[in-house]
Design a protein around this motif. Structure first.
Motif, PDB file in Angstrom:
ATOM      1  N   TRP A  51       3.481   5.777   5.025  1.00  0.00           N
ATOM      2  CA  TRP A  51       4.039   5.047   6.163  1.00  0.00           C
ATOM      3  C   TRP A  51       4.103   3.547   5.856  1.00  0.00           C
ATOM      4  O   TRP A  51       5.094   2.887   6.169  1.00  0.00           O
ATOM      5  CB  TRP A  51       3.193   5.299   7.414  1.00  0.00           C
ATOM      6  CG  TRP A  51       3.650   4.537   8.606  1.00  0.00           C
ATOM      7  CD1 TRP A  51       4.680   4.857   9.442  1.00  0.00           C
ATOM      8  CD2 TRP A  51       3.131   3.291   9.075  1.00  0.00           C
ATOM      9  NE1 TRP A  51       4.821   3.884  10.412  1.00  0.00           N
ATOM     10  CE2 TRP A  51       3.874   2.927  10.211  1.00  0.00           C
ATOM     11  CE3 TRP A  51       2.099   2.460   8.660  1.00  0.00           C
ATOM     12  CZ2 TRP A  51       3.618   1.761  10.929  1.00  0.00           C
ATOM     13  CZ3 TRP A  51       1.843   1.304   9.372  1.00  0.00           C
ATOM     14  CH2 TRP A  51       2.600   0.960  10.486  1.00  0.00           C
ATOM     15  N   ILE A  52       3.041   3.012   5.252  1.00  0.00           N
ATOM     16  CA  ILE A  52       3.015   1.593   4.887  1.00  0.00           C
ATOM     17  C   ILE A  52       4.125   1.298   3.890  1.00  0.00           C
ATOM     18  O   ILE A  52       4.817   0.279   3.987  1.00  0.00           O
ATOM     19  CB  ILE A  52       1.636   1.199   4.318  1.00  0.00           C
ATOM     20  CG1 ILE A  52       0.581   1.281   5.411  1.00  0.00           C
ATOM     21  CG2 ILE A  52       1.668  -0.203   3.709  1.00  0.00           C
ATOM     22  CD1 ILE A  52      -0.845   1.126   4.924  1.00  0.00           C
ATOM     23  N   GLU A  53       4.313   2.183   2.938  1.00  0.00           N
ATOM     24  CA  GLU A  53       5.381   1.999   1.957  1.00  0.00           C
ATOM     25  C   GLU A  53       6.747   1.927   2.637  1.00  0.00           C
ATOM     26  O   GLU A  53       7.590   1.096   2.291  1.00  0.00           O
ATOM     27  CB  GLU A  53       5.344   3.132   0.937  1.00  0.00           C
ATOM     28  CG  GLU A  53       6.283   2.959  -0.217  1.00  0.00           C
ATOM     29  CD  GLU A  53       6.086   4.019  -1.283  1.00  0.00           C
ATOM     30  OE1 GLU A  53       6.555   3.783  -2.402  1.00  0.00           O
ATOM     31  OE2 GLU A  53       5.471   5.061  -1.006  1.00  0.00           O
ATOM     32  N   GLY A  54       6.961   2.777   3.624  1.00  0.00           N
ATOM     33  CA  GLY A  54       8.210   2.738   4.382  1.00  0.00           C
ATOM     34  C   GLY A  54       8.378   1.439   5.147  1.00  0.00           C
ATOM     35  O   GLY A  54       9.486   0.887   5.236  1.00  0.00           O
ATOM     36  N   GLN A  55       7.280   0.920   5.699  1.00  0.00           N
ATOM     37  CA  GLN A  55       7.337  -0.349   6.415  1.00  0.00           C
ATOM     38  C   GLN A  55       7.680  -1.499   5.462  1.00  0.00           C
ATOM     39  O   GLN A  55       8.452  -2.384   5.809  1.00  0.00           O
ATOM     40  CB  GLN A  55       6.002  -0.629   7.111  1.00  0.00           C
ATOM     41  CG  GLN A  55       5.655   0.351   8.202  1.00  0.00           C
ATOM     42  CD  GLN A  55       6.629   0.288   9.361  1.00  0.00           C
ATOM     43  OE1 GLN A  55       6.772  -0.760   9.990  1.00  0.00           O
ATOM     44  NE2 GLN A  55       7.298   1.369   9.644  1.00  0.00           N
ATOM     45  N   LEU A  56       7.113  -1.460   4.268  1.00  0.00           N
ATOM     46  CA  LEU A  56       7.426  -2.492   3.283  1.00  0.00           C
ATOM     47  C   LEU A  56       8.881  -2.407   2.832  1.00  0.00           C
ATOM     48  O   LEU A  56       9.499  -3.433   2.546  1.00  0.00           O
ATOM     49  CB  LEU A  56       6.488  -2.383   2.081  1.00  0.00           C
ATOM     50  CG  LEU A  56       5.026  -2.724   2.351  1.00  0.00           C
ATOM     51  CD1 LEU A  56       4.169  -2.409   1.136  1.00  0.00           C
ATOM     52  CD2 LEU A  56       4.878  -4.176   2.753  1.00  0.00           C
ATOM     53  N   ASP A  57       9.433  -1.187   2.768  1.00  0.00           N
ATOM     54  CA  ASP A  57      10.850  -1.020   2.427  1.00  0.00           C
ATOM     55  C   ASP A  57      11.749  -1.664   3.473  1.00  0.00           C
ATOM     56  O   ASP A  57      12.832  -2.137   3.158  1.00  0.00           O
ATOM     57  CB  ASP A  57      11.199   0.470   2.287  1.00  0.00           C
ATOM     58  CG  ASP A  57      10.627   1.082   1.022  1.00  0.00           C
ATOM     59  OD1 ASP A  57      10.300   0.320   0.085  1.00  0.00           O
ATOM     60  OD2 ASP A  57      10.494   2.322   0.977  1.00  0.00           O
ATOM     61  N   GLU A  58      11.296  -1.667   4.720  1.00  0.00           N
ATOM     62  CA  GLU A  58      12.071  -2.247   5.819  1.00  0.00           C
ATOM     63  C   GLU A  58      11.770  -3.732   6.011  1.00  0.00           C
ATOM     64  O   GLU A  58      12.189  -4.324   7.003  1.00  0.00           O
ATOM     65  CB  GLU A  58      11.782  -1.493   7.110  1.00  0.00           C
ATOM     66  CG  GLU A  58      12.228  -0.047   7.069  1.00  0.00           C
ATOM     67  CD  GLU A  58      11.845   0.714   8.331  1.00  0.00           C
ATOM     68  OE1 GLU A  58      11.488   0.061   9.336  1.00  0.00           O
ATOM     69  OE2 GLU A  58      11.896   1.947   8.305  1.00  0.00           O
ATOM     70  N   VAL A  85       8.954  -5.266   6.821  1.00  0.00           N
ATOM     71  CA  VAL A  85       8.070  -5.549   7.942  1.00  0.00           C
ATOM     72  C   VAL A  85       6.908  -6.403   7.410  1.00  0.00           C
ATOM     73  O   VAL A  85       6.413  -6.165   6.313  1.00  0.00           O
ATOM     74  CB  VAL A  85       7.540  -4.239   8.566  1.00  0.00           C
ATOM     75  CG1 VAL A  85       6.553  -4.507   9.670  1.00  0.00           C
ATOM     76  CG2 VAL A  85       8.705  -3.404   9.084  1.00  0.00           C
ATOM     77  N   THR A  86       6.482  -7.391   8.177  1.00  0.00           N
ATOM     78  CA  THR A  86       5.403  -8.269   7.726  1.00  0.00           C
ATOM     79  C   THR A  86       4.064  -7.540   7.721  1.00  0.00           C
ATOM     80  O   THR A  86       3.882  -6.538   8.432  1.00  0.00           O
ATOM     81  CB  THR A  86       5.284  -9.512   8.631  1.00  0.00           C
ATOM     82  OG1 THR A  86       4.892  -9.090   9.938  1.00  0.00           O
ATOM     83  CG2 THR A  86       6.584 -10.293   8.673  1.00  0.00           C
ATOM     84  N   VAL A  87       3.123  -8.066   6.951  1.00  0.00           N
ATOM     85  CA  VAL A  87       1.792  -7.465   6.871  1.00  0.00           C
ATOM     86  C   VAL A  87       1.093  -7.549   8.225  1.00  0.00           C
ATOM     87  O   VAL A  87       0.386  -6.620   8.624  1.00  0.00           O
ATOM     88  CB  VAL A  87       0.961  -8.152   5.769  1.00  0.00           C
ATOM     89  CG1 VAL A  87      -0.462  -7.616   5.745  1.00  0.00           C
ATOM     90  CG2 VAL A  87       1.607  -7.965   4.413  1.00  0.00           C
ATOM     91  N   ALA A  88       1.300  -8.632   8.936  1.00  0.00           N
ATOM     92  CA  ALA A  88       0.693  -8.776  10.262  1.00  0.00           C
ATOM     93  C   ALA A  88       1.176  -7.671  11.201  1.00  0.00           C
ATOM     94  O   ALA A  88       0.387  -7.087  11.948  1.00  0.00           O
ATOM     95  CB  ALA A  88       1.022 -10.145  10.842  1.00  0.00           C
ATOM     96  N   THR A  89       2.452  -7.368  11.150  1.00  0.00           N
ATOM     97  CA  THR A  89       3.006  -6.305  11.995  1.00  0.00           C
ATOM     98  C   THR A  89       2.482  -4.946  11.565  1.00  0.00           C
ATOM     99  O   THR A  89       2.151  -4.101  12.411  1.00  0.00           O
ATOM    100  CB  THR A  89       4.544  -6.332  11.944  1.00  0.00           C
ATOM    101  OG1 THR A  89       4.991  -7.628  12.338  1.00  0.00           O
ATOM    102  CG2 THR A  89       5.150  -5.288  12.857  1.00  0.00           C
ATOM    103  N   ILE A  90       2.390  -4.720  10.260  1.00  0.00           N
ATOM    104  CA  ILE A  90       1.852  -3.448   9.762  1.00  0.00           C
ATOM    105  C   ILE A  90       0.418  -3.263  10.235  1.00  0.00           C
ATOM    106  O   ILE A  90       0.043  -2.188  10.716  1.00  0.00           O
ATOM    107  CB  ILE A  90       1.944  -3.383   8.226  1.00  0.00           C
ATOM    108  CG1 ILE A  90       3.405  -3.307   7.784  1.00  0.00           C
ATOM    109  CG2 ILE A  90       1.163  -2.199   7.676  1.00  0.00           C
ATOM    110  CD1 ILE A  90       3.619  -3.446   6.290  1.00  0.00           C
TER     111      ILE A  90
END
Length: 113
Positions: free
Chosen positions: A28-35, A37-42
């Motif tokens: 899921w984190i990998e998908g967020q990084l693909d989009e 998304v900032t680390v704070a949001t993750i």
């Protein structure tokens, strides 16, 4: 010898108590990084949506260790290509001259180029 006796000194995952909880959401984190998304949001979404009790700094360290190639790539910059003449301008602040005081009868100042 130190690495054998004290593996937590060499491997940050060995001393990170909450990393297994974060690792459960690795995909899921990998998908967020693909989009992008900032680390704070993750970190916030891990806490709010997934119930993982972690701090932003812990998530930041996890991402830095587990996604090191992405972190390095995000810090890299590419040199700019040539810019066609007339597309950009530059202002030199050293050319600006103060105006004469009000009411002075001195000679007029002519700008120089």
């Amino acid at each position: 010898m130190i690495a054998v006796w004290f593996p937590e000194v060499v491997d940050p995952a060995a001393r990170a108590v909450t990393w297994p909880a974060i690792a459960a959401h690795h995909t899921w984190i990998e998908g967020q990084l693909d989009e992008s998304v900032t680390v704070a949001t993750i970190a916030q979404r891990l806490r709010d949506d997934h119930g993982v009790p972690v701090s932003e700094s812990t998530v930041r360290r996890y991402i830095s260790a587990r996604f090191a190639d992405r972190v390095a790539a995000s810090k890299a910059t590419m040199p700019r290509g040539a810019v066609p003449p007339g597309d950009e301008g530059q202002v030199e602040s050293s050319v600006i001259r103060p105006s004469p005081p009000r009411g002075s009868t001195g000679s007029s100042i002519t700008p120089t180029c």
